[in-house]
Design a protein around this motif. Structure first.
Motif, short mmCIF file in Angstrom:
data_model
loop_
_atom_site.label_atom_id
_atom_site.label_comp_id
_atom_site.label_asym_id
_atom_site.label_seq_id
_atom_site.Cartn_x
_atom_site.Cartn_y
_atom_site.Cartn_z
N SER A 224 4.00 34.51 -5.19
CA SER A 224 2.93 35.04 -4.35
C SER A 224 1.69 35.36 -5.17
N GLU A 225 1.90 35.84 -6.43
CA GLU A 225 0.75 36.15 -7.28
C GLU A 225 -0.04 34.89 -7.63
N ILE A 226 0.69 33.80 -7.93
CA ILE A 226 0.03 32.53 -8.25
C ILE A 226 -0.71 32.00 -7.03
N MET A 227 -0.10 32.13 -5.84
CA MET A 227 -0.74 31.64 -4.63
C MET A 227 -2.03 32.40 -4.34
N VAL A 228 -2.05 33.70 -4.65
CA VAL A 228 -3.28 34.48 -4.48
C VAL A 228 -4.37 33.94 -5.40
N LEU A 229 -3.98 33.61 -6.64
CA LEU A 229 -4.94 33.05 -7.60
C LEU A 229 -5.45 31.69 -7.12
N VAL A 230 -4.54 30.85 -6.60
CA VAL A 230 -4.93 29.53 -6.10
C VAL A 230 -5.89 29.67 -4.93
#
Length: 469
Positions: A224-230
């Motif tokens: 979820s953290e990576i998806m927020v960054l993306v």
């Protein structure tokens, strides 16, 4: 993760060794206390019921003359009996044919024994992995009167226990090595899973450019953290495209405004004399004048000259606006540059080619245009010099060709260096300031570059680098 597993292994190993050592010490002491209690009971029974000697200090060595070896053998203890002053009376450490060192009990130990609340002292010593537990207590007669001091010594060989501990640690180490390998594998796959997404993001970020269409990041599986960054990056791309579009539109509008101003300014210059000529002709026109034809021809010539000036202005702006066509043909550059210099009558122009022959794939016309423009600028920079000098050099460098035009003119001030290749910038009283920007466009269209160095009062050196192929 790996460090935590390693630290946990070390801590568990340390705690295990410490706990094993403490348990061994406690076990040895408890075992000794059991043997001590049994030996004391046996000695008390011997004094109460089995001896025929009067029970006193002087008879202790007689009472336990042979019996002390039996008690020692049964309980696996070394037994020594002392009088109340600490002098040795009897010991099981040697048989009847051996003598031992009769060391008395130290006075400090006698005092500590007397002052101890339960009148018992326990000493533990370890020597070369062999442990010794020694206790000192009083011997009483049947009426509970002190008649001697009993020393009981238990010898414990810890080598077997140490061996068991080593075997246990080796098994434990094998388990933790296996855990360590599993931890490394898990850490590797977990970090690969995380960094794969981050690597994709970083690659896209490195490829992000202002003046091109940037692709959004699409990830199928990520935290979820990576998806927020993306998502933040994709939103940034959308905003960037909008900003680039607005910036491009603003730049185009500004460029057209500047170009319109420049064209209007340049066209006004010939229009003024044309207007004055027409007004003057209208005011002085006399059909009956004998010289009317000569005056009409002069008037027409003046208008034609101004029209030619306007035509040249239009052509110059047209040439600057369109990118030069990348026509390529094999030419011998040494002779072409010489041909371009032949049109100049100035004797202080020196041609110094560093190669006898040099073939390149370029447009001959455009090359002549580059050379003549640079030489014209050099002539104008040196027109007030007492001993003007302009040098033109041509040389090969790796897979490129260099054209160097240097002069000893007035030079370029520092505050004007950044404006040299700007359109419509000129330091001359005439001209439109399009020469250097135009040849810069030509050079860059061929994948080359142009640069210069200049010092005020010393001169300027322009260097053109063009690919040979």
């Amino acid at each position: 993760m790996i460090v935590l597993v390693l630290l946990a292994s070390i801590l568990i190993l340390v705690v295990t060794v410490y706990q094993y050592d403490e348990q061994t010490k406690d076990y040895n002491i408890q075992r000794f206390e059991r043997k001590e209690a049994t030996a004391k009971e046996t000695i008390e029974l011997e004094l109460k019921n089995k001896t025929t000697y009067p029970v006193n200090t002087q008879n202790l060595s007689k009472i336990f003359k042979e019996r002390i070896y039996e008690i020692s053998s049964i309980n696996k203890l070394n037994i020594s009996i002392y009088n109340l002053e600490g002098k040795l009376l009897k010991s099981s450490k040697a048989n009847a044919f051996e003598k031992i060192e009769e060391n008395p009990i130290p006075a400090v130990l006698l005092k500590e024994l007397a002052e101890n609340s339960n009148h018992r002292i326990l000493k533990s010593v370890e020597d070369n992995k062999i442990g010794f537990q020694t206790s000192y207590s009083y011997i009483h007669d049947p009426k509970y009167k002190r008649i001697g001091i009993l020393e009981l010594q238990f010898t414990q060989d810890n080598s077997e226990i140490e061996k068991e501990l080593e075997e246990f640690i080796s098994r434990l180490a094998l388990v933790y090595v296996l855990m360590f390998i599993i931890a490394i594998s898990l850490a590797y796959f977990l970090s690969s899973y995380i960094t794969r997404s981050i690597k994709t993001i970083s690659d896209k970020m490195e490829q992000t450019r202002l003046h091109k269409r940037n692709e959004k990041i699409i990830l199928n599986k990520a935290s979820s953290e990576i998806m927020v960054l993306v998502e933040a990056y994709n939103n940034m791309i959308d905003e960037l495209e909008e900003s680039v579009a607005k910036l491009a539109q603003t730049e185009r509008e500004q460029a057209w405004r500047e170009m319109a101003k420049q064209i209007a300014h340049e066209i006004k210059n010939p229009l003024t004399p044309m207007r004055l000529t027409v007004q003057n002709f209208e005011r002085k026109f006399d059909p009956s004048d004998d010289n009317i034809k000569e005056k009409l021809a002069e008037y027409s010539q003046t208008l034609i000259q101004q029209i030619d000036v306007m035509s040249s202005i239009a052509s110059a702006f047209s040439d600057f606006a369109k990118m030069p066509t990348q026509k390529r043909e094999e030419i011998e550059i040494i002779s072409v540059v010489k041909f371009a210099l032949d049109i100049f009558a100035e004797t202080y122009i020196k041609y110094l080619p560093l190669e006898e022959k040099l073939c390149v794939n370029l447009d001959k016309t455009q090359l002549i245009r580059i050379v003549t423009n640079l030489v014209k600028n050099a002539i104008q920079a040196t027109n007030k010099e007492e001993n003007p000098l302009i040098e033109v050099k041509v040389l090969a460098e790796n897979n490129n060709v260099k054209i160097i035009v240097s002069d000893n003119g007035k030079g370029i001030p520092d505050d004007l260096i950044d404006l040299i290749f700007e359109p419509k910038f000129t330091t001359k009283s005439s001209g439109m300031g399009l020469g250097l920007p135009m040849i810069k466009n030509i050079i860059e269209a061929y994948g080359g570059n142009i640069s210069f160095t200049s010092k005020v009062g010393i001169g300027t050196v322009f260097t053109v680098v063009l690919p040979r192929d």
